[in-house]
Design an enzyme around this catalytic site. Structure first.
Site, mmCIF file in Angstrom:
data_model
loop_
_atom_site.group_PDB
_atom_site.id
_atom_site.type_symbol
_atom_site.label_atom_id
_atom_site.label_comp_id
_atom_site.label_asym_id
_atom_site.label_seq_id
_atom_site.Cartn_x
_atom_site.Cartn_y
_atom_site.Cartn_z
ATOM 1 N N ARG A 61 7.175 -9.599 -9.948
ATOM 2 C CA ARG A 61 8.224 -8.869 -9.224
ATOM 3 C C ARG A 61 9.097 -8.097 -10.204
ATOM 4 O O ARG A 61 9.591 -7.025 -9.910
ATOM 5 C CB ARG A 61 9.111 -9.800 -8.376
ATOM 6 C CG ARG A 61 10.323 -9.038 -7.798
ATOM 7 C CD ARG A 61 11.068 -9.783 -6.721
ATOM 8 N NE ARG A 61 11.397 -11.133 -7.091
ATOM 9 C CZ ARG A 61 12.374 -11.481 -7.948
ATOM 10 N NH1 ARG A 61 13.121 -10.579 -8.521
ATOM 11 N NH2 ARG A 61 12.568 -12.753 -8.216
ATOM 12 N N TYR A 119 13.339 13.299 6.213
ATOM 13 C CA TYR A 119 12.361 12.286 6.627
ATOM 14 C C TYR A 119 13.060 11.202 7.468
ATOM 15 O O TYR A 119 14.145 10.730 7.104
ATOM 16 C CB TYR A 119 11.709 11.672 5.386
ATOM 17 C CG TYR A 119 10.758 10.559 5.735
ATOM 18 C CD1 TYR A 119 9.546 10.822 6.368
ATOM 19 C CD2 TYR A 119 11.083 9.237 5.474
ATOM 20 C CE1 TYR A 119 8.689 9.795 6.717
ATOM 21 C CE2 TYR A 119 10.228 8.206 5.819
ATOM 22 C CZ TYR A 119 9.029 8.499 6.443
ATOM 23 O OH TYR A 119 8.183 7.488 6.800
ATOM 24 N N ASP A 191 13.276 13.857 -2.927
ATOM 25 C CA ASP A 191 12.037 13.288 -2.381
ATOM 26 C C ASP A 191 11.000 14.402 -2.438
ATOM 27 O O ASP A 191 11.097 15.396 -1.721
ATOM 28 C CB ASP A 191 12.299 12.835 -0.935
ATOM 29 C CG ASP A 191 11.070 12.226 -0.268
ATOM 30 O OD1 ASP A 191 9.940 12.476 -0.731
ATOM 31 O OD2 ASP A 191 11.249 11.520 0.751
ATOM 32 N N LYS A 216 1.068 8.997 0.328
ATOM 33 C CA LYS A 216 0.604 10.291 0.832
ATOM 34 C C LYS A 216 -0.376 10.928 -0.163
ATOM 35 O O LYS A 216 -1.481 10.438 -0.288
ATOM 36 C CB LYS A 216 1.808 11.169 1.146
ATOM 37 C CG LYS A 216 2.931 10.440 1.924
ATOM 38 C CD LYS A 216 2.526 10.054 3.336
ATOM 39 C CE LYS A 216 3.501 9.086 4.011
ATOM 40 N NZ LYS A 216 4.899 9.464 4.020
HETATM 41 C C1 PLP Z 1 6.084 8.806 4.274
HETATM 42 C C2 PLP Z 1 7.321 9.353 3.654
HETATM 43 C C3 PLP Z 1 8.299 8.489 3.136
HETATM 44 C C4 PLP Z 1 8.221 6.979 3.253
HETATM 45 O O1 PLP Z 1 7.185 6.467 2.512
HETATM 46 P P1 PLP Z 1 6.419 5.085 2.901
HETATM 47 O O2 PLP Z 1 5.405 4.988 1.809
HETATM 48 O O3 PLP Z 1 5.859 5.275 4.270
HETATM 49 O O4 PLP Z 1 7.440 4.019 2.862
HETATM 50 C C5 PLP Z 1 9.407 9.067 2.530
HETATM 51 N N1 PLP Z 1 9.560 10.410 2.451
HETATM 52 C C6 PLP Z 1 8.638 11.256 2.947
HETATM 53 C C7 PLP Z 1 8.881 12.717 2.835
HETATM 54 C C8 PLP Z 1 7.493 10.763 3.563
HETATM 55 O O5 PLP Z 1 6.588 11.607 4.074
#
Ligand code: PLP
Length: 403
Positions: A61, A119, A191, A216
């Site tokens: 962790r 998001y 992000d 993603k």
């Molecule tokens: C999917 C997504 C997240 C969250 O990510 P997870 O891996 O699902 O927790 C955050 N920001 C954007 C732009 C996303 O597409």
């Protein structure tokens, strides 16, 4: 103590089977250190590593070599053109990364400036979770730099942004936002999930922390969940301390898959983007489509900005299309598709579609959607790695069948 292994009892032998030494030759694949705990030669070694007085591993962790290798690799990719040291931290999901960064940079009484086009998970954390700890957020249109400036207060702790924002594919003016943030003495956190380092490297433009949902494009195959944060060793070190407390650490098997994804990220992104460009152009020419949101099209508001900030010819691979006919047409279009799947998430090999009003923006009624510049019929298509003619043909047949 017996001095030979065979002198131990059966159970002791089973537990303490000697392991071979690590191989002399460097493995080309990333070794998976599937262990929760590490052993030490001395009690002092243990306490020194745990106390951050010596480098090393204690407990997964806290840090794990496979997870650390993944985060370090993303830091390498994001560091090009930065001219300063960049380090990374791995997370179990994008949301673990987001909430950990927010809990690192805020405290009771703090204020956050974030985009209104945001998001949903980040919106929920800022609108529902953080207010319980005394942190307030103003949601502003980030394309309006004066609105961003005006939202800053003495208690502002950070500005949040998204390199490419869902669903209208707004591009953040990263250098201008970094100037505003630094003028106010606060970090700009971005992000960059929709871009990935193969489309844009925000640190180059003065962004302080970059995070990705690695679920993603970085993983790329819709088979693993993860997140990553990169930036200066000072900021990222503070994020690591919060991660250890919150516990959203990345598991070694997931880290292996995410690290493997990086090797083909530029190849996949180049193809995702080229497919998306061809798809967007095909849809813009379709008589039953009233609007296409994709920054690769010269008609998109941020086309020129994307050209300045992104890798040449790459504009991301999420395309929002609006069929004629309103909310019902959006649903019917999804149902009439044969190849593109109705599915959540984005960034994988398979093209996916979602009806925005019914899914990612379901909390908004038609009037609120229109106020946000989103047609109730709009659908978001995450363009995969199929042949682009097949994608255009599939969506075209669906448009014609519902017309
Ligand atoms: C999917 C997504 C997240 C969250 O990510 P997870 O891996 O699902 O927790 C955050 N920001 C954007 C732009 C996303 O597409």
């Amino acid at each position: 103590m017996p001095d030979s292994f065979t002198a131990y009892g059966e159970n002791t032998r089973a537990v303490h089977i000697p392991k071979p030494a690590p191989p002399e030759q460097e493995p080309l694949g990333l070794p998976v250190y599937r262990t929760a705990a590490f052993a030490f030669s001395t009690a002092r070694e243990y306490s020194d590593i745990l106390g951050d007085r010596a480098p090393g591993y204690t407990y997964s962790r806290v840090d794990n070599p496979t997870a650390a290798a993944f985060a370090a690799a993303v830091a390498q990719l994001e560091s090009v053109g930065v001219g300063a040291e960049v380090t990374g931290q791995p997370f179990a999901s994008g949301m673990a990364a987001i909430t950990t960064v927010l809990m690192t940079l805020t405290r009771a009484g703090a204020h956050v400036v974030a985009p209104c086009e945001l998001y949903g998970g980040t919106y929920s954390a800022l609108a529902n979770l953080l207010p319980r700890f005394g942190v307030e957020t103003d949601f502003v249109p980030v394309s309006d730099l004066d609105a961003v400036r005006a939202a800053i207060r003495p208690e502002t702790a950070l500005i949040w942004g998204e390199t490419l924002a869902n669903p209208t594919m707004t591009v953040a003016d990263l250098p201008a936002l970094a100037d505003i943030a630094h003028g106010a003495g606060v970090p700009l956190v971005v992000d960059s999930t929709f871009a990935s380092p193969a489309v844009c490297r925000p640190l180059e433009y003065g962004v302080d922390l970059v995070m990705h949902s690695a679920t993603k494009y970085i993983g790329g195959h819709s088979d693993v969940t993860g997140g990553v944060v990169v930036g200066s060793p000072e900021l990222v070190g503070r994020v690591r301390a919060t991660r250890i407390d919150l516990g959203g650490s990345l598991a070694p098997d997931e880290a292996f898959l995410l690290h493997r994804g990086l090797a083909t990220l530029p190849l996949r992104m180049a193809r995702h983007c080229a497919n998306a460009q061809a798809f967007a152009e095909g849809m813009a020419a379709h008589p039953r489509v009233t609007r296409v949101d994709y920054p690769g099209l010269p008609t998109h508001r941020d086309h020129a900005l994307a050209g300045k900030l992104f890798e040449p010819g790459r504009y991301g691979a999420v395309v929002t299309i609006t069929p004629a006919g309103g909310r019902d047409a959006g649903e019917a279009l999804c149902d009439a598709l044969r190849l593109v799947r109705i599915a959540t998430s984005l960034g994988g090999t398979h093209s996916k579609v979602s009806h925005i009003a019914g899914t990612t923006h379901r909390q908004l009624d038609d009037a609120a959607l229109c106020a946000a510049g989103i047609d109730p019929g709009a659908v978001r298509v995450s363009i995969g790695l199929e042949d682009p003619e097949d994608l255009v043909a599939d969506v075209s047949q669906a448009l014609e069948s519902i017309g």
